[in-house]
Design a protein around this motif. Sequence first.
Motif, PDB file in Angstrom:
ATOM      1  N   VAL A 218     -66.210  56.514  -7.619  1.00  0.00           N
ATOM      2  CA  VAL A 218     -65.765  55.366  -8.489  1.00  0.00           C
ATOM      3  C   VAL A 218     -66.927  54.248  -7.912  1.00  0.00           C
ATOM      4  CG1 VAL A 218     -64.113  53.316  -8.775  1.00  0.00           C
ATOM      5  CG2 VAL A 218     -63.516  55.887  -8.783  1.00  0.00           C
TER       6      VAL A 218
ATOM      7  N   ASN B 187     -56.028  54.760 -11.749  1.00  0.00           N
ATOM      8  CA  ASN B 187     -55.948  55.670 -10.579  1.00  0.00           C
ATOM      9  C   ASN B 187     -55.392  56.864 -10.945  1.00  0.00           C
ATOM     10  OD1 ASN B 187     -57.162  53.927  -8.609  1.00  0.00           O
ATOM     11  ND2 ASN B 187     -54.968  52.649  -8.460  1.00  0.00           N
TER      12      ASN B 187
ATOM     13  N   ARG C  24     -58.116  59.305 -11.518  1.00  0.00           N
ATOM     14  CA  ARG C  24     -59.149  59.887 -11.032  1.00  0.00           C
ATOM     15  C   ARG C  24     -58.989  61.437 -10.546  1.00  0.00           C
ATOM     16  NH1 ARG C  24     -60.272  55.132  -6.611  1.00  0.00           N
ATOM     17  NH2 ARG C  24     -62.108  56.542  -5.849  1.00  0.00           N
TER      18      ARG C  24
ATOM     19  N   SER D 177     -65.919  60.573 -12.886  1.00  0.00           N
ATOM     20  CA  SER D 177     -66.575  59.157 -12.216  1.00  0.00           C
ATOM     21  C   SER D 177     -66.298  58.033 -13.368  1.00  0.00           C
ATOM     22  CB  SER D 177     -67.998  59.364 -12.215  1.00  0.00           C
ATOM     23  OG  SER D 177     -68.255  60.721 -11.601  1.00  0.00           O
TER      24      SER D 177
END
Lengths: 485, 252
Positions: free
Chosen positions: B31, B191, B194, B199
């Motif tokens: 990130v 989140n 993720r 990415s």
Amino acid sequence: MAATTETVEQVQTLANDGYKHGFVTDIEMETAPKGLSEDTVRFISAKKNEPEWLLEWRLTAYRHWLTMPEPQWAKVKFDPIDYQDSYYYAAPKSDDDRPKSLDEIDPKLLETYKKLGIPLLEQELLAGVAVDAVFDSVSVATTYKKKLEEVGVIFCPISEAIQTHPELVRQYMGSIVPYGDNKHAALNSAVFTDGSFVYIPKGVRCPMELSTYFRINAENTGQFERTLIIADEGSYVSYLEGCTAPQRDEHQLHAAVVELITMDDAEIKYSTVQNWYPGDEEGRGGIYNFVTKRGLCRGRNSKIAWTQVETGSAITWKYPSCVLEGDGSIGEFYSVAITNNMQQADTGTKMIHIGKNTRSTIVSKGISAGRADQTYRGLVKILASAEGAQNHTQCDSLLIGDQCGAHTVPYIECANPTASVAHEATTAKISDEQLFYCLQRGLSEEEAVSLIVNGFCKEVMKTLPMEFAVEAQKLIGISLEGSVG
Amino acid sequence: MALLEVKNLHASVGGKEILKGIDLVIEPGEVHAIMGPNGSGKSTLSYVLAGRDGYEVTEGSVQYDGQDLLALAPDERAGAGLFLGFQYPVEIPGVTTMNFLKTALNAVRQYREEKPLDAMQFLKYVRERAAMLNVTDDMLRRALNVGFSGGEKKRNEILQMAVLEPTLAVLDETDSGLDIDALKVVAEGVNAMRTPERSMLIITHYQRLLDYIQPDHVHVLANGRILRSGGKELALELEEKGYGAITGAEAA
Ligand SMILES: Nc1ncnc2c1ncn2[C@@H]1O[C@H](COP(=O)(O)OP(=O)(O)O)[C@@H](O)[C@H]1O
Ligand SMILES: [Mg+2]
């Protein structure tokens, strides 16, 4: 089950029942002499074995036609029509003249059918392939007619109604659209060859959309079609005209007349999808679609609703109208008109308020792309007698690219101070932001335009009968192919 | 192999050079945050990556997932897993959010050579993701972004990301205009997305979002150039000292 699947299955059932050889037509090829004259009119009337009164009516219309000027007020441009350079009556083509299979059909046309998801058998019908006798419309008609007869609905070609129900035809034909209404209507009255006739008896809700039948029968009635629908007290019918698939047709000039009449508490919903050949990118070829459609709400609290999706034709000249005579009657007009490339459309409606507390709603969505030009032309006329009449008009135009045009011409005449008339108009463009946003989500340019335009037309599209709406949505995308990028 | 490799990227808009040599490497699962003052070229960078018309690349290259990103049309980039969360989401009247999401998902699935989802499958799929972002059925039934509040629009962007499951998500100021609660919802949504493969490039003006989304790398963009790169502590330094300290000192 979709009506179309149903049809095909019914046709198959009939085939298995041994109808294989039953309906091969053996009408001789016969064509009226070229050009338009009293003789042509007499020829057609004689071919159809018509009663004397009808021949007289046709002849009067013809003589009147001779004296009438071409309508000049529409914002469309085309060369003068040479009426003497065409045929006004041709018996159905013999199978020898037709394509033998889909292999002989223009691949572009087939591509469109495929995109619309039209079943193969129907593709053959639409493309005019000489299909086996089992798909003869007569057999399908028979099945549907039985269902309708049970509830007393009359639904047949108008030429047949002239023979079997002359009193009804004579009473109403030309009473809503008189032959003198305009030059195109006069021409149609003189030389119409066929069309549909519908009578819904008192209190009957027509048990099916009158659509599939028409779709199968659409061949060869196209050029000067005449339709008459009578909804008696408390009855209801939904009628669907046309076809999302582009239709093969050699005639350039189409001048149809449609007359609707509703008695007390009756309702007619008339939906059209018009997708005649629009001509090529340079404006060569294409149909001239000059149609006169009018409904009379004669009875109290009766209702006529027109929905149209106009995507085809080189020139569209069309104003489906409502005469709101019965107190409390309702007229509605929902329209999507798409013009791309060199197409021209001048379309709209007339709402004539005569009765008390009559209401009308107009929703017009015009989409113009390429170098096309279109005009919404609408009249809302409130007579002194129309106490408490109400109209609401919404006209929205959407432009794609910067070479096309859209115009809104609303006429309002109000002779009763208690009436309320509201008109709203907007013009928008498909923005680069909207397009990019869609592309970024994985849509192709064509999918993006189709999605945005369908969103723009939503209010109108949702008034279409369900099974038709899906096809019509796809059609909108197809009509606008190549309009961006 | 890096998922995204931007080399010496120059781009202009309307004949004016906005990006003046950007270098950026993003590995799978990383990130990155790009911070910078208004007008520094953050949105321009996102548009160039997504292939917007009118954003002309004059120099440099962009490799994405082993291919030349700049050679792809915008819809092909989306199909290849590139997602852009817009700073100003666009309204599309008459098209329900639900319908838009379905059309987009099926378009992207086609690129992935997956079958389209039917109405029922899709409904289930979208509801699972909508619930996480507090997107109600009512919102899904409304026309895309029409009459949505600022917060609703941004949640809708994240929902689209969750539905499309991109490989690289570029989120352009997804935090701006959000109150703290909405910010938390959006951050949680991000989140939750993720993974070691996915990415993200998070563009923001304020470091506040980075309290909730931990970036692996932070870059400072000013006047079309990346002036400094570092870890998340760089965001805190910016917060403390302001952009002027960095841009002023290093631009000289
Ligand atoms: N369409 C455009 N035409 C001309 N200049 C533009 C255009 N879009 C952005 N710019 C300019 O590019 C610069 C960077 O803008 P932008 O990328 O939106 O910055 P940021 O997102 O960092 O605030 C600004 O100076 C802005 O005025
Ligand atoms: Mg920006």
